[in-house]
Design an enzyme around this catalytic site. Structure first.
Site, PDB file in Angstrom:
ATOM      1  N   ASP A  54       0.807  -1.213   0.000  1.00 27.25           N
ATOM      2  CA  ASP A  54       0.000   0.000   0.000  1.00 27.25           C
ATOM      3  C   ASP A  54       0.850   1.278   0.000  1.00 27.25           C
ATOM      4  O   ASP A  54       0.663   2.139   0.841  1.00 27.25           O
ATOM      5  CB  ASP A  54      -0.897  -0.062   1.252  1.00 27.25           C
ATOM      6  CG  ASP A  54      -1.924   1.049   1.299  1.00 27.25           C
ATOM      7  OD1 ASP A  54      -2.419   1.464   0.252  1.00 27.25           O
ATOM      8  OD2 ASP A  54      -2.217   1.517   2.432  1.00 27.25           O
ATOM      9  N   ASN A 305       7.014  -7.126   7.042  1.00 26.58           N
ATOM     10  CA  ASN A 305       5.775  -6.438   7.384  1.00 26.58           C
ATOM     11  C   ASN A 305       4.588  -7.223   6.845  1.00 26.58           C
ATOM     12  O   ASN A 305       4.473  -7.454   5.629  1.00 26.58           O
ATOM     13  CB  ASN A 305       5.723  -5.026   6.787  1.00 26.58           C
ATOM     14  CG  ASN A 305       4.428  -4.319   7.182  1.00 26.58           C
ATOM     15  OD1 ASN A 305       4.257  -3.922   8.327  1.00 26.58           O
ATOM     16  ND2 ASN A 305       3.481  -4.221   6.259  1.00 26.58           N
ATOM     17  N   GLU A 306       3.734  -7.672   7.748  1.00 28.23           N
ATOM     18  CA  GLU A 306       2.438  -8.274   7.437  1.00 28.23           C
ATOM     19  C   GLU A 306       2.457  -9.393   6.405  1.00 28.23           C
ATOM     20  O   GLU A 306       1.685  -9.370   5.453  1.00 28.23           O
ATOM     21  CB  GLU A 306       1.467  -7.183   6.968  1.00 28.23           C
ATOM     22  CG  GLU A 306       1.232  -6.114   8.003  1.00 28.23           C
ATOM     23  CD  GLU A 306       0.279  -5.013   7.528  1.00 28.23           C
ATOM     24  OE1 GLU A 306       0.000  -4.946   6.335  1.00 28.23           O
ATOM     25  OE2 GLU A 306      -0.162  -4.242   8.391  1.00 28.23           O
ATOM     26  N   ASN A 360       0.240  -4.841  14.072  1.00 22.29           N
ATOM     27  CA  ASN A 360      -0.464  -3.827  13.282  1.00 22.29           C
ATOM     28  C   ASN A 360      -1.948  -4.143  13.435  1.00 22.29           C
ATOM     29  O   ASN A 360      -2.409  -5.183  12.943  1.00 22.29           O
ATOM     30  CB  ASN A 360      -0.085  -3.925  11.801  1.00 22.29           C
ATOM     31  CG  ASN A 360       1.392  -3.628  11.550  1.00 22.29           C
ATOM     32  OD1 ASN A 360       2.113  -3.264  12.475  1.00 22.29           O
ATOM     33  ND2 ASN A 360       1.820  -3.758  10.313  1.00 22.29           N
ATOM     34  N   TYR A 362      -6.169  -2.717  13.525  1.00 25.54           N
ATOM     35  CA  TYR A 362      -7.092  -1.663  13.066  1.00 25.54           C
ATOM     36  C   TYR A 362      -8.507  -1.885  13.574  1.00 25.54           C
ATOM     37  O   TYR A 362      -9.459  -1.739  12.825  1.00 25.54           O
ATOM     38  CB  TYR A 362      -7.049  -1.580  11.537  1.00 25.54           C
ATOM     39  CG  TYR A 362      -5.740  -1.000  11.031  1.00 25.54           C
ATOM     40  CD1 TYR A 362      -5.619   0.361  10.803  1.00 25.54           C
ATOM     41  CD2 TYR A 362      -4.636  -1.802  10.826  1.00 25.54           C
ATOM     42  CE1 TYR A 362      -4.425   0.916  10.359  1.00 25.54           C
ATOM     43  CE2 TYR A 362      -3.435  -1.265  10.394  1.00 25.54           C
ATOM     44  CZ  TYR A 362      -3.338   0.091  10.158  1.00 25.54           C
ATOM     45  OH  TYR A 362      -2.156   0.639   9.722  1.00 25.54           O
ATOM     46  N   TYR A 366     -10.610  -1.051   9.965  1.00 26.07           N
ATOM     47  CA  TYR A 366     -10.971  -2.163   9.071  1.00 26.07           C
ATOM     48  C   TYR A 366     -11.924  -3.132   9.759  1.00 26.07           C
ATOM     49  O   TYR A 366     -12.636  -3.888   9.119  1.00 26.07           O
ATOM     50  CB  TYR A 366      -9.710  -2.910   8.608  1.00 26.07           C
ATOM     51  CG  TYR A 366      -8.839  -2.083   7.681  1.00 26.07           C
ATOM     52  CD1 TYR A 366      -9.333  -1.615   6.466  1.00 26.07           C
ATOM     53  CD2 TYR A 366      -7.531  -1.759   8.020  1.00 26.07           C
ATOM     54  CE1 TYR A 366      -8.543  -0.852   5.610  1.00 26.07           C
ATOM     55  CE2 TYR A 366      -6.742  -1.000   7.169  1.00 26.07           C
ATOM     56  CZ  TYR A 366      -7.251  -0.545   5.975  1.00 26.07           C
ATOM     57  OH  TYR A 366      -6.471   0.214   5.134  1.00 26.07           O
ATOM     58  N   GLU A 400       1.374  -0.357  14.056  1.00 26.69           N
ATOM     59  CA  GLU A 400       0.395   0.325  13.199  1.00 26.69           C
ATOM     60  C   GLU A 400      -0.944   0.342  13.900  1.00 26.69           C
ATOM     61  O   GLU A 400      -1.361  -0.666  14.476  1.00 26.69           O
ATOM     62  CB  GLU A 400       0.213  -0.393  11.848  1.00 26.69           C
ATOM     63  CG  GLU A 400       1.342  -0.178  10.887  1.00 26.69           C
ATOM     64  CD  GLU A 400       1.053  -0.699   9.477  1.00 26.69           C
ATOM     65  OE1 GLU A 400      -0.137  -0.849   9.110  1.00 26.69           O
ATOM     66  OE2 GLU A 400       2.024  -0.964   8.759  1.00 26.69           O
ATOM     67  N   TRP A 445      -0.006   4.698  12.658  1.00 20.62           N
ATOM     68  CA  TRP A 445       0.036   4.640  11.194  1.00 20.62           C
ATOM     69  C   TRP A 445      -0.807   5.766  10.667  1.00 20.62           C
ATOM     70  O   TRP A 445      -1.994   5.735  10.874  1.00 20.62           O
ATOM     71  CB  TRP A 445      -0.497   3.303  10.681  1.00 20.62           C
ATOM     72  CG  TRP A 445      -0.182   3.119   9.222  1.00 20.62           C
ATOM     73  CD1 TRP A 445      -1.054   3.146   8.170  1.00 20.62           C
ATOM     74  CD2 TRP A 445       1.101   2.871   8.669  1.00 20.62           C
ATOM     75  NE1 TRP A 445      -0.396   2.943   6.992  1.00 20.62           N
ATOM     76  CE2 TRP A 445       0.937   2.778   7.265  1.00 20.62           C
ATOM     77  CE3 TRP A 445       2.393   2.743   9.207  1.00 20.62           C
ATOM     78  CZ2 TRP A 445       2.008   2.555   6.392  1.00 20.62           C
ATOM     79  CZ3 TRP A 445       3.441   2.522   8.331  1.00 20.62           C
ATOM     80  CH2 TRP A 445       3.236   2.424   6.954  1.00 20.62           C
ATOM     81  N   LYS A 464      -4.106   8.121   6.374  1.00 21.53           N
ATOM     82  CA  LYS A 464      -4.018   7.832   7.815  1.00 21.53           C
ATOM     83  C   LYS A 464      -3.008   8.722   8.526  1.00 21.53           C
ATOM     84  O   LYS A 464      -2.727   8.529   9.710  1.00 21.53           O
ATOM     85  CB  LYS A 464      -3.696   6.361   8.054  1.00 21.53           C
ATOM     86  CG  LYS A 464      -4.833   5.436   7.612  1.00 21.53           C
ATOM     87  CD  LYS A 464      -4.721   4.056   8.176  1.00 21.53           C
ATOM     88  CE  LYS A 464      -5.790   3.157   7.592  1.00 21.53           C
ATOM     89  NZ  LYS A 464      -5.610   2.868   6.144  1.00 21.53           N
TER      90      LYS A 464
HETATM   91  N1  CKX Z   1      -0.713  -2.095   6.915  1.00 20.60           N
HETATM   92  C1  CKX Z   1      -4.571  -4.141   7.762  1.00 20.60           C
HETATM   93  C2  CKX Z   1       0.378  -1.933   5.948  1.00 20.60           C
HETATM   94  C3  CKX Z   1       0.464  -0.519   5.497  1.00 20.60           C
HETATM   95  C4  CKX Z   1      -0.908  -0.020   5.015  1.00 20.60           C
HETATM   96  C5  CKX Z   1      -1.914  -0.148   6.132  1.00 20.60           C
HETATM   97  C6  CKX Z   1      -3.246   0.505   5.721  1.00 20.60           C
HETATM   98  C7  CKX Z   1      -1.997  -1.671   6.392  1.00 20.60           C
HETATM   99  C8  CKX Z   1      -3.136  -2.174   7.204  1.00 20.60           C
HETATM  100  C9  CKX Z   1      -3.313  -3.671   7.201  1.00 20.60           C
HETATM  101  O1  CKX Z   1       1.400  -0.434   4.473  1.00 20.60           O
HETATM  102  O2  CKX Z   1      -0.801   1.282   4.513  1.00 20.60           O
HETATM  103  O3  CKX Z   1      -4.100  -0.148   5.151  1.00 20.60           O
HETATM  104  O4  CKX Z   1      -3.417   1.704   5.950  1.00 20.60           O
END
Ligand code: CKX
Length: 487
Positions: A54, A305-306, A360, A362, A366, A400, A445, A464
């Site tokens: 992203d 990351n993720e 991370n 949300y 989300y 995040e 974030w 964000k």
């Molecule tokens: N995490 C649920 C990685 C970032 C994104 C962030 C977003 C996500 C969220 C994952 O690079 O920008 O969606 O804002």
């Protein structure tokens, strides 16, 4: 693409003539590049990148290029390590040179330029009495001068600023110089209007001033190693850095951020390109640690990351990356990686490799966003209780959490995308963090709004930011400033 490389053109260059140096940059993505993604061929013949991440996949050269001449016998690398002994310290150093023949002299100078100690040899210890420690947000930098001498002639010389400090994890605490530190700050991007990812001193200065204004003390170089100037700046300002390798997009989806909370699984680590990816991943970890190991600001390395983490294949993959990383850092800094929502306490097969756990999350964006925020809090606390039951006795950091917020969008009651909702969301998240003593840090974030691929979920980028893309505060910046004044 995020770490420096050197090309030796001694043999090719024509001295005295006009020489052209041509560099071809390629930003095509695949599942064995870091970061990961794919390409799409349009019917008009144009090829575009479709990232599994992203942030905007910029092209071209964004960093400084140097033309360097070196003597045959030269300094190649060095590293340092520190031990505190009451009010004194020992600086152990190791120098690598291209040849063995000459004398290596190492001098430690204080911030005023006065000599503190001198030693000889490629490996030795410098004793520092009444040491000035590098402290968080109160940095002190010494100068390490390395010389190769032949008779009384200086054959090669290199100077670097170093900060004397120790880093250690003790149970759920992060200790810098044996004192616990709570991390406050941001996940960032190298991103600015018009400049894209190009390094710019004015932007960096503004970013540090904004971060200092909020009372932050830390940032993560999400999702790739930044230009080296960022680290030198952080060394001077006493910021801690979680330095991240560009291992992002390890989930086959162009909208990971949406997929992540929904249990999506794409068998990412079960494909036959994985060995190639692993090789590149290890190589980039190597280059990152080699480049950044001497910065006092770098207190941990993040190795992903993720990614998908719920399969045995993911575990085996990351076990190799961690093992490799552990063998590289002379200061043996903590290793970690940022885990998204699918990496639940019962499912994740990777968290046990980390020295501290980065989440991370949300809840309230989300997951159960807007009017459902009360449910979000219940779900969030439920997950945290499940982590607590594991009694891992390691620090947890939120790397995040945040909401997309259109600056100037005001609504009462707060609705999603409004500045009021961003505050309400932060207040809820802080109440949850403060209920668990193993939570030892919060990096929101994001520091500022940033460019992404276009799409129905992004209004000219990810919004964000606590600051706008022009680095002006949204209302929530004041919320953070107040909280971090005393936290
Ligand atoms: N995490 C649920 C990685 C970032 C994104 C962030 C977003 C996500 C969220 C994952 O690079 O920008 O969606 O804002």
């Amino acid at each position: 693409g995020f770490l420096p490389f050197v090309i030796d053109f001694t043999e090719t260059v024509h001295p005295g003539a006009v020489n052209h140096l041509v560099i071809k940059a390629n930003n095509e993505l695949s599942e064995s590049t870091l970061p990961c993604g794919t390409v799409k061929d349009l019917q008009n013949g144009r090829r575009i990148a479709t990232p599994y991440f992203d942030f905007f996949n910029y092209a071209g050269i964004h960093r400084s290029v140097f033309l360097v001449t070196k003597p045959k016998e030269c300094i190649i690398d060095f590293d340092t390590n520190y031990e505190l002994k009451g009010s004194d310290a020992e600086v152990r150093y190791k120098i690598i040179t291209s040849q063995d023949s000459s004398r290596v002299v190492v001098t430690l100078l204080d911030a005023q330029g006065y000599q503190v100690q001198q030693a000889e040899g490629k490996e030795n210890t410098l004793s520092v009495e009444q040491v000035h420690l590098w402290r968080v947000r109160k940095a002190y930098l010494y100068n390490l001068k390395i010389q190769i001498q032949n008779e009384n002639e200086i054959v090669d010389e290199y100077e670097a600023k170093i900060g004397i400090r120790t880093i250690r994890i003790d149970g759920t605490k992060i200790l810098v110089n044996e004192e616990p530190v709570y991390l406050k700050g941001f996940g960032k991007h190298e991103d600015f209007d018009l400049l894209g990812r190009a390094f710019n001193y004015s932007v960096a200065k503004r970013d540090f001033e904004c971060m200092k204004w909020t009372n932050a003390n830390c940032f993560r170089t999400s999702h790739y190693p930044y230009a080296e100037e960022w680290y030198s700046f952080a060394d001077e300002e006493g910021f801690l850095i979680i330095d991240e390798v560009p291992a992002v997009g390890m989930m086959r989806s162009t909208r990971n951020f949406a997929k992540a909370g929904q249990g999506g699984f794409t068998a990412f680590f079960q494909t036959d390109t994985v060995p190639q990816l692993l090789k590149k991943h290890c190589h980039q970890v190597e280059e990152m640690i080699q480049r950044d190991k001497n910065h006092p600001s770098v207190f941990a390395f993040s190795l992903f990351n993720e990614p998908e983490t719920t399969s045995k294949e993911a575990h085996d993959y990351f076990a190799k990356v961690f093992e490799h990383a552990r063998s590289l850092d002379p200061q043996k800094r903590p290793l970690t990686g940022a885990l998204e929502k699918n990496s639940a306490p019962e499912l994740c097969q990777v968290y046990m490799l980390c020295d501290f756990i980065c989440l991370n999350r949300y809840y309230g964006w989300y997951i159960s966003g807007g009017a459902e925020i009360a449910d979000a809090e219940i779900k969030f606390r439920d997950e945290m209780d499940r982590w607590a039951e594991k009694r891992l006795n390691v620090p947890f950091i939120f790397t995040e959490f945040g909401t997309d917020t259109l600056t100037g969008q005001h609504n009462l009651p707060g609705i999603m995308w409004s500045e009021e909702y961003q505050q309400e969301y932060y207040d809820m998240n802080f109440a949850v963090f403060d209920s668990y003593d193993f939570v030892q840090g919060e990096l929101t974030w994001n520091f500022a709004d940033f460019a992404t691929s276009e799409g129905v979920m992004r209004v000219n980028g990810n919004k964000k930011g606590v600051f706008t893309r022009e680095r002006q505060p949204k209302t929530s910046a004041y919320v953070l400033k107040k909280r971090w004044e005393t936290k």
